[in-house]
Scaffold this motif. Sequence first.
Motif, PDB file in Angstrom:
ATOM      1  N   THR A 270       0.840  -1.204   0.000  1.00 53.32           N
ATOM      2  CA  THR A 270       0.000   0.000   0.000  1.00 53.32           C
ATOM      3  C   THR A 270       0.867   1.244   0.000  1.00 53.32           C
ATOM      4  OG1 THR A 270       0.005   0.289   2.394  1.00 53.32           O
ATOM      5  CG2 THR A 270      -1.653  -1.207   1.501  1.00 53.32           C
ATOM      6  N   ASP A 271       0.203   2.378  -0.134  1.00 53.94           N
ATOM      7  CA  ASP A 271       0.943   3.615   0.072  1.00 53.94           C
ATOM      8  C   ASP A 271       0.903   3.930   1.565  1.00 53.94           C
ATOM      9  OD1 ASP A 271      -1.493   4.774   0.674  1.00 53.94           O
ATOM     10  OD2 ASP A 271      -1.596   6.010  -1.123  1.00 53.94           O
ATOM     11  N   ARG A 272       1.436   5.056   1.928  1.00 58.79           N
ATOM     12  CA  ARG A 272       1.539   5.373   3.366  1.00 58.79           C
ATOM     13  C   ARG A 272       0.180   5.519   4.017  1.00 58.79           C
ATOM     14  NH1 ARG A 272       6.580   7.487   6.537  1.00 58.79           N
ATOM     15  NH2 ARG A 272       6.101   5.666   7.761  1.00 58.79           N
ATOM     16  N   TYR A 273      -0.856   5.778   3.221  1.00 51.16           N
ATOM     17  CA  TYR A 273      -2.189   6.002   3.799  1.00 51.16           C
ATOM     18  C   TYR A 273      -3.028   4.736   3.758  1.00 51.16           C
ATOM     19  CZ  TYR A 273      -0.020  10.272   2.370  1.00 51.16           C
ATOM     20  OH  TYR A 273       0.924  11.245   2.158  1.00 51.16           O
TER      21      TYR A 273
ATOM     22  N   LYS B 164      10.456   5.815  -7.029  1.00 47.59           N
ATOM     23  CA  LYS B 164       8.993   5.667  -7.115  1.00 47.59           C
ATOM     24  C   LYS B 164       8.550   4.827  -8.314  1.00 47.59           C
ATOM     25  CE  LYS B 164       7.766  10.068  -4.908  1.00 47.59           C
ATOM     26  NZ  LYS B 164       9.041  10.779  -4.952  1.00 47.59           N
TER      27      LYS B 164
ATOM     28  N   GLY C 249       8.445  -2.579  -6.055  1.00 48.83           N
ATOM     29  CA  GLY C 249       8.367  -1.848  -4.801  1.00 48.83           C
ATOM     30  C   GLY C 249       9.609  -1.054  -4.504  1.00 48.83           C
ATOM     31  N   ALA C 250      10.528  -1.679  -3.778  1.00 47.45           N
ATOM     32  CA  ALA C 250      11.671  -0.923  -3.286  1.00 47.45           C
ATOM     33  C   ALA C 250      12.995  -1.523  -3.729  1.00 47.45           C
ATOM     34  CB  ALA C 250      11.604  -0.834  -1.764  1.00 47.45           C
TER      35      ALA C 250
ATOM     36  N   LYS D  83      10.020  -4.724   7.891  1.00 45.12           N
ATOM     37  CA  LYS D  83      11.259  -3.966   7.730  1.00 45.12           C
ATOM     38  C   LYS D  83      11.492  -3.067   8.936  1.00 45.12           C
ATOM     39  CE  LYS D  83      11.219  -3.519   2.734  1.00 45.12           C
ATOM     40  NZ  LYS D  83      11.422  -2.514   1.687  1.00 45.12           N
TER      41      LYS D  83
ATOM     42  N   TRP E 119       9.266   3.031   3.255  1.00 44.56           N
ATOM     43  CA  TRP E 119       8.569   4.216   2.744  1.00 44.56           C
ATOM     44  C   TRP E 119       9.514   5.193   2.048  1.00 44.56           C
ATOM     45  CZ3 TRP E 119       3.894   2.745   2.629  1.00 44.56           C
ATOM     46  CH2 TRP E 119       3.332   2.023   3.676  1.00 44.56           C
ATOM     47  N   GLU E 120      10.498   4.638   1.335  1.00 42.09           N
ATOM     48  CA  GLU E 120      11.472   5.500   0.681  1.00 42.09           C
ATOM     49  C   GLU E 120      10.820   6.392  -0.367  1.00 42.09           C
ATOM     50  OE1 GLU E 120      11.607   2.215   0.898  1.00 42.09           O
ATOM     51  OE2 GLU E 120      13.571   1.530   1.569  1.00 42.09           O
ATOM     52  N   ASP E 121       9.702   5.934  -0.930  1.00 46.84           N
ATOM     53  CA  ASP E 121       9.041   6.729  -1.967  1.00 46.84           C
ATOM     54  C   ASP E 121       8.671   8.118  -1.460  1.00 46.84           C
ATOM     55  OD1 ASP E 121       9.201   4.769  -3.879  1.00 46.84           O
ATOM     56  OD2 ASP E 121       7.233   3.922  -3.425  1.00 46.84           O
ATOM     57  N   TYR E 122       8.580   8.250  -0.162  1.00 46.83           N
ATOM     58  CA  TYR E 122       8.173   9.537   0.394  1.00 46.83           C
ATOM     59  C   TYR E 122       9.364  10.403   0.787  1.00 46.83           C
ATOM     60  CZ  TYR E 122       3.550   7.523   0.340  1.00 46.83           C
ATOM     61  OH  TYR E 122       2.373   6.966  -0.089  1.00 46.83           O
TER      62      TYR E 122
END
Lengths: 785, 324
Positions: free
Chosen positions: A510-513, A718, A723-724, B213, B286-289
């Motif tokens: 998900t995103d942060r929200y 992004k 994902g990462a 993580k 949450w690196e995207d942020y």
Amino acid sequence: MKTKDSARPRIGVVICTCGGQIAEKVNTRAVEKKAAALEYVVHVAQVGDLCKKESLSRFKREFEGCDRILFAGCSERSSLTFTEDRISALLGEMGMDRAMFEVANLREQCVWVHDGDLTGKAMDLVRMAHAKLKSNVPTPAPTRIIKKSLVIGGGPAGVQAAVDLANAGTEVTLVEKKAYLGGHFCRIPYLVQCEGWPSMCVSDCVAPVQAREAIFNPLVRTLTGSEVTDLVRDNGNFKVKINRGALLVDPDKCISCGKCAEVCPEEYDSEYDSGLTKRKAVDKDYRLGIPDHYVIRKDVCSECGECVPVCPTGAINLAAEAEAVEDSFGAVILATGFKTFDVNTLTALNYASPNVVSSMEMERLLAARLRRPGTGPVERVAFALCSGSRVKDKINPEGMPYCSKTCCGFAVKQANRITAMNPNAEVSMVYFGDIRTYGRAFEQFYSQAKESVDFINGEITAVEDGEEGLLVRLETPDGAEEQLETDLLVLAEALLPGGSELIDLLKIKTDRYHYPLELQPRILRPTESYIDRVYVAGALTGPKLVQQSVEQGSVAALKALNHVIKGQKDLPKFTSEVDPDKCSHCRICETVCPHGAISMAESGAAVDRAFCQGCGLCVSACPSHAVQLRNFYEEQILEQVEAAFSEAENGGPKILGLLCYWCSYASADLMGLNGHKITNTNFRSIRIRCSSSVNTGLILEIFKRGVDGIIIAGCPPKNCHHGAGNYMTARRVMLLNTIMRQLGLDGRLKWEFIGVPMWRELADAVHKMDKTLKALGPSPLRRKT
Amino acid sequence: MSRVKLAFNWGASCGGCDVSILDVGRAVLDLPQTVDVVYWPVALDYKRKDLEALDDKSVDIGIVNGAVRTSEQEEEAKLIRAKCRYVVAYGSCACFGGIPGLANQFGRNELLERAYIEAPSNTNEAAVTVQSVSERDGFSLTLPEFLPEVRTLDQVIEVNHFVPGCPPSTATITELLETLGAIAGGKTVKRILAADKCLCYECPRGKTKEAKKAEKLYRPHELIADGERCLLEQGIVCLGFATRGGCGSRCVAANMPCRGCYGRLPDTSDPGAEAMSALAAVAGDWEDYLPTQKIFDVLDAVRDAVGTFYTFSLPSALLKRERG
Ligand SMILES: Cc1cc2nc3c(=O)[nH]c(=O)nc-3n(C[C@H](O)[C@H](O)[C@H](O)COP(=O)(O)OP(=O)(O)OC[C@H]3O[C@@H](n4cnc5c(N)ncnc54)[C@H](O)[C@@H]3O)c2cc1C
Ligand code: SF4
Ligand code: SF4
Ligand code: SF4
Ligand code: SF4
């Protein structure tokens, strides 16, 4: 290494000169000769235009006896005529396994990027492809997919998905928590129809029409009052436990006459009606609700038994118990809609006051023609936009930073309904900086509202209950304090994703929200979550109109249909494989897998191949070296490296690009396509999976094999497809570089974020490394034997 | 069964390994019943000539702790090899280079200058560093030569068995003592006396893992870690995931992270690479942020990368310092 069946490989090599383009700089006859001498090669041929029909049919006949093909020509990634999918399909037509080809990219990454005689480099590229091809293993057998779908959430998105799946002839189970279908949709009396047309539909008309399509379709099994309690991946499918709420009133007998409710002594606020009306413990508070039957709310029922004898059909059985339903499905559509921001946390807005209401309460008030129980019709109404949205200010620090997109539009719709119902009503709207009524319909509602509504730019600092209604204090952008009096304050609150517990259960990224993310490239993959065959539709993925939610329900259904109609999933040639003897159960792989393909079993990490997307994140992260990627085995990569620089005498330092499958490799192709030249002809690339598919140990092993410098590149921030992965590798390289610097080995390893159009940056990185390596001289990391 | 003849020796080490043997308690007292110790300069009065006097291959097992830094240590290692039928590398220094091995980040002269001249505690106006041979008053004094780098025992001589640990745990030592007879008898015993799986496999905190993580990493002094939960998931760089078990989870039981003294896992070729690779994957979220350059900040807690990932193993790493 896992090896193929015992039969000796029979490799066919086809060199396409691309209408002579490749032959201009490569002595293809010499390459042909050398290729013929490579291990397992049984046939070599040269063509000018393999991608054209005639050559292809000739090729098919000529290479019939081979079991794997080495194609030397254009890029499998960026060619517009002979891509990897087409080659796979061709292999299929020839009865070969789809994994049994490799490409030597002689066009984009050889003749197009360098000048001069490139026969040596071309031959090395052929050797690299050959080194890998000879040990490729067949694609795993397809997984059986159960031909049934599960839809969770019976709002407009979920209902539409169920209807479409059933209309296409497949079985669906639709699970809805509430007693009726329709979600928020059926609670909104007047609905903006769509983004483009400024007119209204009434839910009393359309909601039952949609719901009955589902309920009466024999392929839809509707379970209302039910919840999914467990959902696990099981051999490529989903094993699900559903708690079907106790049917205290038998839907097969109840005729909705309401006699039971007449005698029931237990009364409480109707949830459907946001507390504007009361209901009984046995009741049907949404009168048009489908399925059409009364329900008993167990938590309120005192089990007095009054209702049982009055029911003319004997439908009531107070002893009925909940039922555990277990089933398996091939696809899951999550359509659990939205929930609203908890406005109680916004203390300045005083939601505790009976005169401050939420936006859904306002909808029900409109259904009641503005009549509130106990008070007369509402005369003065104020709206507070952005309640809990776009927060970044000092006054209301609680809330979400994003714009909920639809609330401005819905608020002006509501304002217009109020003035339509009561032309004397005084309506005002406090907004935060701007009004965001996007699109043709909303903007027209806004223009219309401007004639009767007082729009005030400001921030509400306090809401007080007074004798004459509410006193709303606010601060305007220039710092002035203002106040307004009103009978009712409507909070246009932020919208949040619903169904959080299921998102967590499924481990959806998900995103942060907590909104589920769609898979990259998401621009082409609406509704596809990071988990294969789990689709996300409707307001769950962001605030939407009903029509857009319905649209997403249909899209998700179509995507699920692809699988449930076929009943099988062809697996990719790259899938993760865990060696249980080596696995130490550390769960690192499970932590990093973005596609939820790994779970822990008694024997250690277990990969469900049907969910694995072959990114290799687990491979690079597993500290026990227990995971390998099929057809991307470390030994294969090292063999490629060993073959890569066989004829690299005079071209410059040996630079290896480990380029991610989608972005960075394509970027290297576009370098050539755009006529950009690099002078170091000893630049070779390997098309790796995600940039995070190679681990640090492998990088060191590559250095040991005499490569002078390595550039690892992956998608820009992004944009990682997994994902990462790009961040993981960036950090890995950073750590390794710190160590190399500490040991005086600086300058040989570089990480780059390279998106498809960033070929200039990639070329630049190669040039820079070339310069650095020339200054440093040959690598001391080379294995001394 | 005939009595087992043992020789102990030490190289570049702190002495803790020898103490660890004495530390096993009763089992040591029982030793004389089954073994003859023919050489143990730390504990008994033996000199090198006693070792030299022994016949080649007359000793069953030589147990050597410490890495090899000086010419004397090298000579003695070779002597042990000549006199003993089996050689056991005992402790992380002998096995992987150990803490003394961290000196391999620097050149020979850098080290000597630092130790004898630059270190603030020195008064060395003449700026003399240690010499192998020095003449004084007509006498010639010799010291063992300070070799260019620290080596593991098996980089100098052939080693039959490895007993990792800094120092090895009582359980590992007991296992060694119990297998001495088998080793001397040439029976197949484990080549490396440690678990084949990583520490997480046996760590009591393992079952608390949530497969999440660590968004932030902490240096050990920055956080009082929860005593039950996985340290890594709390954000503490614990190398248990990349280190062999068998140590008895001593550090993690004391609320300290594993630093890797039991060495790299069986199917890996470099002692630090796997830990680095895994840590880079599970640290940060949450690196995207974040602005792109900030994605590395999570690793600020790793102040000394070599010291973190190669605490006990630099001489056995694939990467070697380039020497002029
Ligand atoms: C104030 C307001 C006014 C609006 N006005 C309009 C309008 O005028 N026109 C318009 O087009 N749209 C309007 N909308 C938007 C509209 O409500 C949504 O677009 C629509 O309801 C989204 O449909 P959905 O099916 O995605 O979700 P929902 O309608 O939220 O339905 C989700 C369903 O899933 C169920 N569910 C949730 N969790 C679970 C679970 N764990 N298990 C089983 N079931 C579960 C819920 O009970 C619910 O029935 C308005 C919204 C608001 C807030
Ligand atoms: S048993 Fe329950 S539902 Fe029936 S009348 Fe009594 S309180 Fe109402
Ligand atoms: S749509 Fe309007 S009310 Fe809603 S968050 Fe955006 S600006 Fe605020
Ligand atoms: S990361 Fe490796 S060792 Fe750890 S659980 Fe996964 S496969 Fe097993
Ligand atoms: S390759 Fe990627 S998708 Fe497959 S199991 Fe590993 S991390 Fe998950």
